[in-house]
Design an enzyme around this catalytic site. Structure first.
Site, PDB file in Angstrom:
ATOM      1  CE  LYS A 203     -10.228  50.692  18.014  1.00 44.54           C
ATOM      2  NZ  LYS A 203      -8.654  49.751  17.985  1.00 44.54           N
TER       3      LYS A 203
HETATM    4  N1  PMP Z   1      -5.959  45.383  13.965  1.00 43.83           N
HETATM    5  C1  PMP Z   1      -5.887  46.421  15.672  1.00 43.83           C
HETATM    6  C2  PMP Z   1      -6.176  45.443  16.420  1.00 43.83           C
HETATM    7  C3  PMP Z   1      -6.555  47.891  15.999  1.00 43.83           C
HETATM    8  O1  PMP Z   1      -6.757  47.697  16.909  1.00 43.83           O
HETATM    9  C4  PMP Z   1      -6.337  48.295  14.123  1.00 43.83           C
HETATM   10  C5  PMP Z   1      -6.831  50.272  15.004  1.00 43.83           C
HETATM   11  N2  PMP Z   1      -7.939  49.901  15.085  1.00 43.83           N
HETATM   12  C6  PMP Z   1      -6.294  47.484  13.506  1.00 43.83           C
HETATM   13  C7  PMP Z   1      -5.748  46.488  13.380  1.00 43.83           C
HETATM   14  C8  PMP Z   1      -6.597  48.659  12.724  1.00 43.83           C
HETATM   15  O2  PMP Z   1      -7.677  48.897  11.998  1.00 43.83           O
HETATM   16  P1  PMP Z   1      -8.330  49.872  11.089  1.00 43.83           P
HETATM   17  O3  PMP Z   1      -7.170  50.447  10.465  1.00 43.83           O
HETATM   18  O4  PMP Z   1      -9.821  50.545  11.413  1.00 43.83           O
HETATM   19  O5  PMP Z   1      -8.017  51.409  12.242  1.00 43.83           O
END
Ligand code: PMP
Length: 321
Positions: free
Chosen positions: A159
């Site tokens: 991320k």
């Molecule tokens: N995909 C992307 C591109 C994201 O930015 C997020 C948000 N973090 C998610 C999926 C969902 O991830 P999470 O459930 O860990 O927040």
């Protein structure tokens, strides 16, 4: 969403007033997006505010940092504590939390080797990322003309700050055409994910979702949904998803920390199923929010109470039967 109620920010080891939480314009991350971050939620529970899956988010932050060779100058436990300190300093009962680790100022050569690694944690109230009634009524999405980048270009499972330009292009296009959210296809033309969410489709009571082979971030909410869905008796199949799978689905929903569980009711003007949030989506939403409130014993292990914030001695596992 607004920062109006935020008084304090954790920055470089201490809690500082919002107005003092500044970085230099020569920071490497400002120019090149060379940082990694997390999005975490803290929920109100009868025992006080609790951070949902804090340890998993901090672990993913460290994994993202590792991909980019960023050495985080704190331990996981220190960051976990910093998250709680930030929430407590702002006196939030519930909020969204954003730890960020990035290259600061030393050089603007592409290689950030000499740049200091800076760390901050922000927290602010953030409900209904996809609109005030999105959780209840669902969202209208469009298949974006922008494709999700392939993992061989930028790793999708990390991320990192800069990669979100891809999502920004997609959301601005979608909003400009009157949609609530963008759905990005991957380089192969299959479904990747929403701009900031993973996707589930439901067909004949079975949940389907894709994984990192389709260029997604492996969401922590996605993982919670898979666990919860199986625990309440649904089958979950992980496989690639085509646009036709979505169009022919009975129900669909997004999962994500900011978006939580958001029904997807329409794609490019075509209704998904009845065009309204379906029963399976509702059941998952209900169970998910019960878990975040701490009312299901077997998911208490996912909560870190702000008052007693430590990664050591997490709750003992209780089976979900
Ligand atoms: N995909 C992307 C591109 C994201 O930015 C997020 C948000 N973090 C998610 C999926 C969902 O991830 P999470 O459930 O860990 O927040």
């Amino acid at each position: 969403m607004s920062f109006d109620d935020v008084s304090s920010v954790w920055m470089g080891g201490e809690v500082v007033p919002w107005t003092k939480a500044k970085v230099h314009v020569s920071s490497h991350a400002l120019h090149y997006g060379s940082g990694v971050f997390e999005g975490i939620r803290c929920y109100a529970t009868p025992q006080g505010p609790a951070v949902f899956r804090s340890e998993d988010h901090v672990n993913r932050l460290f994994a993202s940092a590792r991909v980019y060779g960023i050495e985080v100058p704190y331990t996981r436990g220190e960051l976990g504590a910093a998250i709680c300190q930030t929430i407590a300093a702002n006196d939030f009962a519930s909020c969204y939390v954003r730890p960020i680790v990035f290259f600061g100022s030393s050089t603007l050569a592409l290689n950030p080797r000499s740049c200091p690694v800076e760390v901050a944690v922000l927290a602010w109230p953030w409900n209904d990322m996809l609109g005030e009634h999105a959780g209840e009524c669902g969202v209208r999405v469009t298949v974006s003309p922008w494709r999700k980048f392939h993992g061989a270009m930028i790793p999708t499972t990390a991320k990192a700050c800069g990669q979100y330009l891809n999502s920004i292009l997609a959301v601005r296009d979608a909003a400009g055409r009157g949609y609530d959210e963008a759905l990005l296809l991957n380089a192969d033309g299959g479904i990747a994910e929403g701009a900031g969410e993973n996707l589930f489709v439901v067909r004949r009571g079975v949940l389907y979702t894709n994984d990192d082979r389709q260029s997604i971030l492996m969401g922590i909410t996605r993982d919670s949904v898979i666990t919860i869905a199986k625990d309440i008796g649904f089958s979950v199949v992980t496989r690639d998803l085509a646009v036709e799978d979505l169009m022919n689905a009975d129900e669909a929903f997004f999962s994500g920390t900011a978006a939580e569980i958001t029904p997807v009711c329409e794609v490019d003007g075509a209704a998904i199923g009845s065009g309204r949030p379906g029963d399976v989506t509702r059941a998952i939403q209900r169970a998910f929010f019960e878990a975040t409130r701490g009312s299901v014993r077997c998911y208490r292990k996912w909560l870190h109470f702000v008052d007693e914030c430590t990664f050591a001695g997490a709750a003992t596992a209780v089976p979900c039967i």
